[in-house]
Design a protein around this motif. Structure first.
Motif, short mmCIF file in Angstrom:
data_model
loop_
_atom_site.label_atom_id
_atom_site.label_comp_id
_atom_site.label_asym_id
_atom_site.label_seq_id
_atom_site.Cartn_x
_atom_site.Cartn_y
_atom_site.Cartn_z
N SER A 30 -6.76 1.55 -3.56
CA SER A 30 -7.57 2.42 -2.79
C SER A 30 -7.44 3.81 -2.77
O SER A 30 -8.28 4.74 -2.75
N ILE A 31 -6.21 4.11 -2.95
CA ILE A 31 -5.63 5.74 -3.01
C ILE A 31 -6.19 6.21 -4.38
O ILE A 31 -6.73 7.31 -4.62
N GLN A 34 -9.86 7.00 -4.11
CA GLN A 34 -10.14 8.00 -3.20
C GLN A 34 -9.33 9.47 -3.82
O GLN A 34 -10.15 10.33 -3.83
N VAL A 65 -8.24 12.02 4.28
CA VAL A 65 -8.44 10.72 3.75
C VAL A 65 -7.33 10.16 3.02
O VAL A 65 -6.87 9.01 3.44
N GLU A 69 -4.89 7.03 4.64
CA GLU A 69 -4.83 5.90 3.72
C GLU A 69 -3.45 5.71 3.39
O GLU A 69 -2.85 4.41 3.16
N ASN A 72 -2.06 4.13 6.29
CA ASN A 72 -2.35 2.80 6.42
C ASN A 72 -1.61 1.79 5.62
O ASN A 72 -1.21 0.67 5.86
N THR A 73 -1.58 2.05 4.30
CA THR A 73 -0.58 1.37 3.27
C THR A 73 0.82 1.31 3.76
O THR A 73 1.19 0.09 3.70
N SER A 98 -6.55 0.26 9.23
CA SER A 98 -7.82 0.31 8.31
C SER A 98 -9.12 1.03 8.95
O SER A 98 -9.66 1.78 8.26
N VAL A 101 -8.75 4.69 8.59
CA VAL A 101 -9.12 5.30 7.29
C VAL A 101 -10.81 5.46 7.20
O VAL A 101 -11.19 6.29 6.75
#
Length: 124
Positions: A30-31, A34, A65, A69, A72-73, A98, A101
């Protein structure tokens, strides 16, 4: 003799931060996505010659963001470490992280639309 522990401690903190950022960018999909979008809008910013204010908003949006993120991770990794099996309470915690995010991403999309819609529309 001057006490250099404070400066050395801060430099060590920066080193850990850089290692953590590298781990995020090279291991979390996801990173990666992004971060790639951040690079794309940076290129678009140069192409469309956006203003200093637009650069500030864009940099802030991308950074927000990526930061959320990353948090979140970290939350997900901690949850998985504490309780590797499925647990509805852990799932609830992960969903909330989540969701944070999601809010940051929606804000970044809005910033991107405000900056780029007029510029792209002017091409047509």
């Amino acid at each position: 003799m001057k006490d250099n522990r404070f400066v050395k401690g801060r430099l060590k903190s920066v080193e850990y931060s850089i290692k953590g950022a590298w781990k995020l960018v090279t291991s979390e999909h996801s990173i990666m996505v992004q971060f790639g979008l951040g690079v794309a809008v940076t290129i678009a910013g140069f192409y469309f010659n956006i203003s200093a204010t637009e650069w500030m908003l864009q940099i802030f949006a991308v950074g927000l963001v990526l930061a959320i993120e990353g948090a979140n991770t970290a939350i997900e990794k901690i949850c998985d470490f504490i309780h590797p099996d499925f647990n509805p309470k852990i799932g609830f915690i992960k969903d909330i992280a989540s969701g944070a995010v999601f809010f940051a991403a929606l804000s970044a999309i809005a910033v991107g639309c405000i900056i780029y819609y007029p510029k792209v529309a002017a091409l047509f």
